[in-house]
Scaffold this motif. Structure first.
Motif, PDB file in Angstrom:
ATOM      1  N   PHE A  66      39.550  10.528  21.782  1.00  0.00           N
ATOM      2  CA  PHE A  66      38.528  11.187  21.630  1.00  0.00           C
ATOM      3  C   PHE A  66      37.302  10.301  21.334  1.00  0.00           C
ATOM      4  N   GLN A  67      37.498   9.532  20.389  1.00  0.00           N
ATOM      5  CA  GLN A  67      36.346   8.534  20.057  1.00  0.00           C
ATOM      6  C   GLN A  67      35.946   7.586  21.014  1.00  0.00           C
ATOM      7  N   ARG A  68      36.854   7.026  21.621  1.00  0.00           N
ATOM      8  CA  ARG A  68      36.669   6.074  22.832  1.00  0.00           C
ATOM      9  C   ARG A  68      35.465   6.751  23.619  1.00  0.00           C
ATOM     10  N   LEU A  69      36.047   8.107  24.275  1.00  0.00           N
ATOM     11  CA  LEU A  69      35.124   8.641  25.121  1.00  0.00           C
ATOM     12  C   LEU A  69      33.779   8.761  24.737  1.00  0.00           C
ATOM     13  N   LEU A  70      33.581   9.572  23.310  1.00  0.00           N
ATOM     14  CA  LEU A  70      32.407   9.584  22.822  1.00  0.00           C
ATOM     15  C   LEU A  70      31.625   8.260  22.703  1.00  0.00           C
ATOM     16  N   THR A  71      32.192   7.206  22.270  1.00  0.00           N
ATOM     17  CA  THR A  71      31.565   6.113  21.895  1.00  0.00           C
ATOM     18  C   THR A  71      30.827   5.356  23.325  1.00  0.00           C
ATOM     19  N   GLU A  72      31.735   5.579  24.526  1.00  0.00           N
ATOM     20  CA  GLU A  72      31.162   5.228  25.687  1.00  0.00           C
ATOM     21  C   GLU A  72      30.078   6.080  26.333  1.00  0.00           C
ATOM     22  N   ALA A  73      30.192   7.377  25.905  1.00  0.00           N
ATOM     23  CA  ALA A  73      29.069   8.265  26.273  1.00  0.00           C
ATOM     24  C   ALA A  73      27.866   7.830  25.452  1.00  0.00           C
ATOM     25  N   GLN A  74      27.872   7.573  24.481  1.00  0.00           N
ATOM     26  CA  GLN A  74      26.668   7.309  23.479  1.00  0.00           C
ATOM     27  C   GLN A  74      26.189   5.801  23.835  1.00  0.00           C
ATOM     28  N   LYS A  75      27.198   5.046  24.363  1.00  0.00           N
ATOM     29  CA  LYS A  75      26.771   3.482  24.713  1.00  0.00           C
ATOM     30  C   LYS A  75      25.805   3.500  25.831  1.00  0.00           C
ATOM     31  N   TYR A  76      26.345   4.563  26.745  1.00  0.00           N
ATOM     32  CA  TYR A  76      25.479   4.435  28.177  1.00  0.00           C
ATOM     33  C   TYR A  76      24.339   5.843  28.130  1.00  0.00           C
ATOM     34  N   LYS A  77      24.297   6.569  26.950  1.00  0.00           N
ATOM     35  CA  LYS A  77      23.419   7.544  26.877  1.00  0.00           C
ATOM     36  C   LYS A  77      23.574   8.638  27.809  1.00  0.00           C
ATOM     37  N   LYS A  78      24.800   9.020  27.947  1.00  0.00           N
ATOM     38  CA  LYS A  78      25.211  10.066  29.033  1.00  0.00           C
ATOM     39  C   LYS A  78      25.239  11.263  28.337  1.00  0.00           C
ATOM     40  N   PRO A  79      24.971  12.254  28.575  1.00  0.00           N
ATOM     41  CA  PRO A  79      25.003  13.872  27.945  1.00  0.00           C
ATOM     42  C   PRO A  79      26.681  13.956  28.256  1.00  0.00           C
ATOM     43  N   ILE A  80      27.040  14.775  27.239  1.00  0.00           N
ATOM     44  CA  ILE A  80      28.344  15.137  26.974  1.00  0.00           C
ATOM     45  C   ILE A  80      28.733  16.879  27.417  1.00  0.00           C
ATOM     46  N   TRP A  81      29.408  16.968  28.302  1.00  0.00           N
ATOM     47  CA  TRP A  81      29.970  18.457  28.356  1.00  0.00           C
ATOM     48  C   TRP A  81      31.277  18.679  27.592  1.00  0.00           C
ATOM     49  N   LEU A  82      31.360  19.806  26.776  1.00  0.00           N
ATOM     50  CA  LEU A  82      32.755  19.995  26.242  1.00  0.00           C
ATOM     51  C   LEU A  82      32.824  21.415  26.376  1.00  0.00           C
TER      52      LEU A  82
END
Length: 347
Positions: A66-82
């Motif tokens: 969970f944290q790895r995916l969120l960290t990667e999304a924030q690193k690349y400034k990608k919107p997240i769908w959940l």
């Protein structure tokens, strides 16, 4: 075309029931209807959107992933769908995230919350032995309903016990959902239906069950009760719809799929794609807090419409379900919304 990135290691047979609905169609079903709009990519820097692979409550328990995916999304400034599954859904406070859920209370939901329809099979293919046709206007509005609706102290105590068990799960965080006040839906449903049934100005065709699906257990009984349910919708111009345990009505979408007119009691509902759909053109939305009685609200709608206008609403409701509320149709509309949004962000 939107490129989606997710942790595909969670897209397993064991997780099929938990998978984000769009990913289910792309990964398991490999939907031909969606292949022109979405594709899965294995490179997060190349994606448009990061998607949590399974429902939030289940994925959150896998803290490292969970944290790895969120960290990667924030690193690349990608919107997240959940996706927050279940009758209640769950409010998530993750920056730049969009929450897909079935229900919730409109006044408490953020603009980044997408309410999904209840995805159902086409009743004309599964239950009704006929094709779509419109009903003519009758002098009095004909209102149908088949379903679980029961009053009484025993029913009240059972409903409260179920609510107490949910409150306990909420307190101990054994599952994730938004806290809700006690709402005995079966009792409330029976009370409203009995009020309408007493009206001399309405034609009501109600079949009230003591149990969900009349207690059907085997496939033959389930098929019979399903056919009875859809025949009632088909035979009546209107069907009364009210929330269940969660603040949404599956019957609402089933009525639209049959091409009839839902009468929806508004319990602070948010309906899907409300920025695209003028829901007042497709349904009778009742306000229980109004000084105007529910009966009069229904009569005002019915009497203001000609036979031709009611026929057109029926046709439009069936079309709306096909073009906006079927599983693939809904996510095509979501695709269009986000493509425009991304264009604005990069303009």
């Amino acid at each position: 075309m939107l490129k989606l990135y997710t942790n595909i290691s969670f897209l397993t047979d064991a997780n099929r029931s938990k998978v984000f609905p769009l990913l289910f169609d792309l990964h398991y079903v490999k939907s031909e209807q969606l292949c022109d709009f979405y594709e899965l990519t294995d490179t997060i820097s190349d994606c448009d959107i990061v998607v949590l692979p399974i429902d939030y409550g289940s994925f959150f328990k896998n803290q490292k992933a969970f944290q790895r995916l969120l960290t990667e999304a924030q690193k690349y400034k990608k919107p997240i769908w959940l996706y927050t599954a279940g009758d209640f859904g769950f409010t998530v406070h993750i920056p730049n995230s969009y929450n897909f859920r079935l229900g919730g209370f409109h006044s408490k939901l953020s603009d980044n919350t997408f309410v999904m329809p209840s995805f159902i099979n086409d009743p004309f293919e599964t239950a009704l032995k006929t094709s779509f046709s419109v009903l003519r206007k009758t002098e009095q509005p004909r209102i149908g309903f088949v379903g679980h609706a029961k009053t009484g102290i025993i029913k009240y105590m059972k409903s409260y016990l179920s609510h107490f068990k949910l409150r306990f799960k909420y307190i101990v965080k054994s599952t994730y959902f938004d806290k809700q006040s006690f709402y005995p839906s079966g009792i409330k449903r029976a009370q409203y239906l009995n009020t309408l049934k007493r009206s001399e100005n309405l034609q009501t065709n109600f079949i009230l069950r003591n149990n969900y699906r009349a207690g059907a257990k085997d496939q033959k009984a389930k098929a019979r009760t399903t056919t009875e349910f859809y025949n009632n919708i088909f035979d009546n111009l209107y069907t009364f719809c009210i929330r269940g345990v969660g603040n949404f009505s599956v019957r609402f979408y089933e009525t639209l799929a049959v091409g009839r007119i839902p009468i929806l009691l508004n319990t602070d509902c948010r309906l899907p794609l409300s920025n695209l759909i003028d829901w007042n053109k497709h349904t009778v939305i009742l306000d229980a807090s109004s000084k105007v009685s529910l009966e009069q609200q229904i009569l005002q709608f019915h009497e203001a419409k000609s036979n031709e206008e009611l026929a057109e609403i029926q046709k439009n409701n069936r079309l709306l379900w096909e073009t906006h509320l079927r599983r693939h149709s809904y996510f095509i509309k979501v695709h269009d919304i986000f493509v425009e949004q991304l264009k604005l962000e990069h303009a």
